[in-house]
Design a protein around this motif. Sequence first.
Motif, PDB file in Angstrom:
ATOM      1  N   SER A  95       1.012  -1.145  -0.108  1.00 32.07           N
ATOM      2  CA  SER A  95       0.034   0.095  -0.059  1.00 32.07           C
ATOM      3  C   SER A  95       1.078   1.221  -0.078  1.00 32.07           C
ATOM      4  O   SER A  95       2.105   1.038   0.274  1.00 32.07           O
ATOM      5  CB  SER A  95      -0.738   0.035   1.117  1.00 32.07           C
ATOM      6  OG  SER A  95      -0.265   0.340   2.427  1.00 32.07           O
ATOM      7  N   ALA A  96       0.264   2.526  -0.091  1.00 30.23           N
ATOM      8  CA  ALA A  96       1.098   3.602  -0.295  1.00 30.23           C
ATOM      9  C   ALA A  96       1.685   4.024   1.238  1.00 30.23           C
ATOM     10  O   ALA A  96       2.777   4.360   1.300  1.00 30.23           O
ATOM     11  CB  ALA A  96       0.118   4.739  -0.564  1.00 30.23           C
ATOM     12  N   ASN A 130      -7.126   7.719 -15.091  1.00 33.35           N
ATOM     13  CA  ASN A 130      -5.757   8.548 -14.885  1.00 33.35           C
ATOM     14  C   ASN A 130      -5.818   9.536 -13.657  1.00 33.35           C
ATOM     15  O   ASN A 130      -5.358  10.731 -13.609  1.00 33.35           O
ATOM     16  CB  ASN A 130      -5.548   9.831 -16.126  1.00 33.35           C
ATOM     17  CG  ASN A 130      -5.082   8.856 -17.506  1.00 33.35           C
ATOM     18  OD1 ASN A 130      -5.106   9.394 -18.278  1.00 33.35           O
ATOM     19  ND2 ASN A 130      -5.065   7.684 -17.108  1.00 33.35           N
ATOM     20  N   ARG A 131      -6.371   8.917 -12.596  1.00 32.47           N
ATOM     21  CA  ARG A 131      -6.555   9.669 -11.418  1.00 32.47           C
ATOM     22  C   ARG A 131      -5.098   9.373 -10.474  1.00 32.47           C
ATOM     23  O   ARG A 131      -4.786  10.083  -9.657  1.00 32.47           O
ATOM     24  CB  ARG A 131      -7.636   9.381 -10.520  1.00 32.47           C
ATOM     25  CG  ARG A 131      -8.694   9.885 -11.148  1.00 32.47           C
ATOM     26  CD  ARG A 131     -10.071   9.328 -10.506  1.00 32.47           C
ATOM     27  NE  ARG A 131     -10.296   7.919 -10.811  1.00 32.47           N
ATOM     28  CZ  ARG A 131     -11.419   7.297 -10.430  1.00 32.47           C
ATOM     29  NH1 ARG A 131     -12.410   7.720  -9.823  1.00 32.47           N
ATOM     30  NH2 ARG A 131     -11.420   5.949 -10.512  1.00 32.47           N
ATOM     31  N   CYS A 132      -4.475   8.386 -10.481  1.00 35.16           N
ATOM     32  CA  CYS A 132      -3.175   7.995 -10.027  1.00 35.16           C
ATOM     33  C   CYS A 132      -2.107   7.843 -10.865  1.00 35.16           C
ATOM     34  O   CYS A 132      -2.176   7.660 -11.960  1.00 35.16           O
ATOM     35  CB  CYS A 132      -3.513   6.505  -9.183  1.00 35.16           C
ATOM     36  SG  CYS A 132      -4.533   6.612  -7.772  1.00 35.16           S
ATOM     37  N   PHE A 190      -0.800  -1.467  -9.317  1.00 36.06           N
ATOM     38  CA  PHE A 190      -1.999  -2.031  -9.980  1.00 36.06           C
ATOM     39  C   PHE A 190      -3.063  -1.503  -9.313  1.00 36.06           C
ATOM     40  O   PHE A 190      -4.048  -1.603 -10.098  1.00 36.06           O
ATOM     41  CB  PHE A 190      -1.962  -3.445  -9.707  1.00 36.06           C
ATOM     42  CG  PHE A 190      -0.858  -4.446 -10.769  1.00 36.06           C
ATOM     43  CD1 PHE A 190      -1.075  -4.764 -12.098  1.00 36.06           C
ATOM     44  CD2 PHE A 190       0.416  -4.638 -10.170  1.00 36.06           C
ATOM     45  CE1 PHE A 190      -0.119  -5.284 -12.801  1.00 36.06           C
ATOM     46  CE2 PHE A 190       1.212  -5.292 -11.067  1.00 36.06           C
ATOM     47  CZ  PHE A 190       1.136  -5.672 -12.397  1.00 36.06           C
ATOM     48  N   ASP A 191      -3.238  -0.880  -8.389  1.00 36.91           N
ATOM     49  CA  ASP A 191      -4.374  -0.350  -7.745  1.00 36.91           C
ATOM     50  C   ASP A 191      -4.262   1.212  -7.626  1.00 36.91           C
ATOM     51  O   ASP A 191      -3.475   1.990  -7.692  1.00 36.91           O
ATOM     52  CB  ASP A 191      -4.443  -0.927  -6.303  1.00 36.91           C
ATOM     53  CG  ASP A 191      -4.585  -2.514  -6.518  1.00 36.91           C
ATOM     54  OD1 ASP A 191      -5.453  -2.949  -7.502  1.00 36.91           O
ATOM     55  OD2 ASP A 191      -4.193  -3.065  -5.438  1.00 36.91           O
ATOM     56  N   CYS A 192      -5.592   1.656  -7.748  1.00 32.27           N
ATOM     57  CA  CYS A 192      -5.652   3.322  -7.394  1.00 32.27           C
ATOM     58  C   CYS A 192      -7.108   3.300  -6.558  1.00 32.27           C
ATOM     59  O   CYS A 192      -8.061   2.970  -7.175  1.00 32.27           O
ATOM     60  CB  CYS A 192      -5.959   3.783  -8.798  1.00 32.27           C
ATOM     61  SG  CYS A 192      -6.531   5.748  -8.636  1.00 32.27           S
ATOM     62  N   THR A 193      -6.841   3.887  -5.297  1.00 37.37           N
ATOM     63  CA  THR A 193      -7.999   3.892  -4.412  1.00 37.37           C
ATOM     64  C   THR A 193      -8.038   5.260  -4.039  1.00 37.37           C
ATOM     65  O   THR A 193      -7.151   5.861  -3.458  1.00 37.37           O
ATOM     66  CB  THR A 193      -7.767   3.205  -3.130  1.00 37.37           C
ATOM     67  OG1 THR A 193      -7.752   1.684  -3.690  1.00 37.37           O
ATOM     68  CG2 THR A 193      -8.859   3.078  -2.379  1.00 37.37           C
ATOM     69  N   THR A 197      -2.270   5.594  -5.039  1.00 38.81           N
ATOM     70  CA  THR A 197      -1.573   4.677  -5.959  1.00 38.81           C
ATOM     71  C   THR A 197      -1.305   3.545  -4.862  1.00 38.81           C
ATOM     72  O   THR A 197      -0.646   3.768  -4.100  1.00 38.81           O
ATOM     73  CB  THR A 197      -0.149   5.044  -6.884  1.00 38.81           C
ATOM     74  OG1 THR A 197      -0.566   6.096  -7.601  1.00 38.81           O
ATOM     75  CG2 THR A 197       0.126   3.886  -7.577  1.00 38.81           C
ATOM     76  N   GLU A 198      -1.887   2.216  -5.121  1.00 36.48           N
ATOM     77  CA  GLU A 198      -1.522   1.060  -4.465  1.00 36.48           C
ATOM     78  C   GLU A 198      -1.064   0.191  -5.132  1.00 36.48           C
ATOM     79  O   GLU A 198      -0.780   0.098  -6.557  1.00 36.48           O
ATOM     80  CB  GLU A 198      -2.861   0.933  -3.733  1.00 36.48           C
ATOM     81  CG  GLU A 198      -3.667   1.860  -2.909  1.00 36.48           C
ATOM     82  CD  GLU A 198      -3.108   2.220  -1.661  1.00 36.48           C
ATOM     83  OE1 GLU A 198      -2.207   1.579  -1.354  1.00 36.48           O
ATOM     84  OE2 GLU A 198      -3.810   3.000  -0.906  1.00 36.48           O
TER      85      GLU A 198
END
Length: 647
Positions: free
Chosen positions: A254-255, A581-583, A621-624, A628-629
């Motif tokens: 996680s971040a 494109n938020r992360c 791989f993740d954006c929460t 960026t996660e």
Amino acid sequence: MKIQKLRAPLAALPLAVLATFSSHAQTTGQSYLPETMVTATRFNEALSSLPMGVSVITADDIRSSGASTVNEAVMKLLGVPGRQDFYGAGNYSLDLRGFGGTASSNQVVVLDGIRLNEADLSGPRLAEVPIDAIERIEVLRGSGAVLYGEGASGGVIVITTKAGVGRERRNQASLYGALGTHSLRDGRASATLAGGGFSLDLAGQKRESNNHRQNFRSESDGAEFTGQWSNDWLRLGLRHGRDTLDTGLPGGLSAGQYAEDPRLAKSLTENASIDNERNGTFAQAELGNWSLAGDLGWRDKTLVYRASYGDGGYGVEAGQTSLRARHSSTLAVGQNVLVLGHDRGRWTRQNQGTFGTAQARQTTRAWYVKDDLSLPGGMRLSAGWRTESLDKSTASGTSSLSDRLNAWDLGLSQLLAPDTTTWARMGTSYRLANVDEFNYTRPGEALRPQTSRDLETGLRWARGAYQLEARLYRSSITDEIGFDPQAVGLGPFDGRNVNFDPTRRTGLELDGDWSVTTSLQLAARLAVRRSTFREGPYAGKDVPLVPRQTLALRANWKPAAGHQVGAGVTFVAAQKADFQNRCRIPFYATVDTRYAVQFKSAELSLGVNNVFDRNYYANAFDCTAGVTEGIYPEAGRTFTAALRVSF
């Protein structure tokens, strides 16, 4: 800044650099760069007149850079961005022309004439190819669909071993040992025994390291041999190779975890092992104006994993046949070269776990023809066509794809001056969903074939100590296949493999080499690219995991006899981590350096990667909620001390 605003000044940039080098070449040029030969066209020929871009890494380049794997060599020396895979031992997913998460499915990897691509989402494991056995690596930029078939829209990586070159062999051997950061222990050995037309090439390596994260220790080893016989017109041989890997699986962070300590692991117990075995035979013959070649390869791969969500694995059996012929003739209008070929492949995966289909299969059959006509005045015309039948299915019969797809290309190159060639080419490329993709789609939806219209123009200049190549390209892709996390699926999990709305890849690539003196060489590789959605809900947004700019600079200097200093800078621009494109993945720049001193037959070297100990990552791989996660950190500063002895 939009790519349209950049295009005009970027298009003028190679001409400006050419003018600068040209004027300087009038007063210098003590050293000369040799003519480059390539085999990316399926037969050996000079690069200078090709209507396509091909970048070449030689064995000397690999050795002077200190690269320990194919992936590392391509990333360091050509500036190609790469994403660390889930396993240890230095494997990366390379991305030639901005396909992001599906890069491995959109470029072909060939080792000594045999295609290594898998028919699922796993990519070729290039780190297991013994690096000391490699003679050169060629990267064909842009579509190679006519010669190499499905999945070559982004390009082709052609790896040729010293045994695969086909030239006369001589007796030699080398031993290599290295110690380094994270308890690295790396040993390699290679040898050639030759006489009376026979030769035997042997190579082996063993590597152990705790790597740069918890639960990321890896142990890998591999060995291969090639036995062959040749005379002045015929060459016959056998190949065998095997490699194993045991590694921990630390998972993504996680971040918050990454900010606390990039060395942390999400899991302290998950691990995996991979076993590969490759076998093959080959033959080449020169019969008058005909050159004939054939490669037959078969391989077995087994993967076993132990994870918190369950244990499992799978086994893969694959076979590949490549037959090709080249005919040279003199026509009334010029020199003509005709290439004919047939490729056949089979691939079967048997699943041993609870995830995925019990069994999946793929078969391919293809024919291709390519003709090149060289006219007086330095013009070369090229035309090619390929037809390929593909059948993909699961054992249950509930999921399958079957189609015949075609590709064509047209190329033209023109000699503008004795040292300057320009070219242009256009064509099409394609791929069909792989067995992982067509089995995980939206309810009742079948994936359509992905097709691409590809355009490229370039300029190649070489004079004495200078070489420059500039490539400007555009690929318009219809029904691109990929995973959309926003697609509605069945059950509690959303996200499915879909056909995207139309996408586009555009870019400029610049390669420059300057042999300043016999003891100092400089190289630069610049790429400016855009990968965007043209239509649909993501219209105008960047395809995830594609940096807009990359740059690789390298210098090799021999300050005195027996001494060599090498240094490089690699820059990769920021990337978007999600479709909205938020992360983002921040840009990074790393520096590496190596010093080597030669004592008769021994070379002692010290290499430092990531000299300034930068914390960075190239894979997430993740954006929460805009954060960026799922981060996979790269290594900080590492040292490697090595000793090589040659006989």
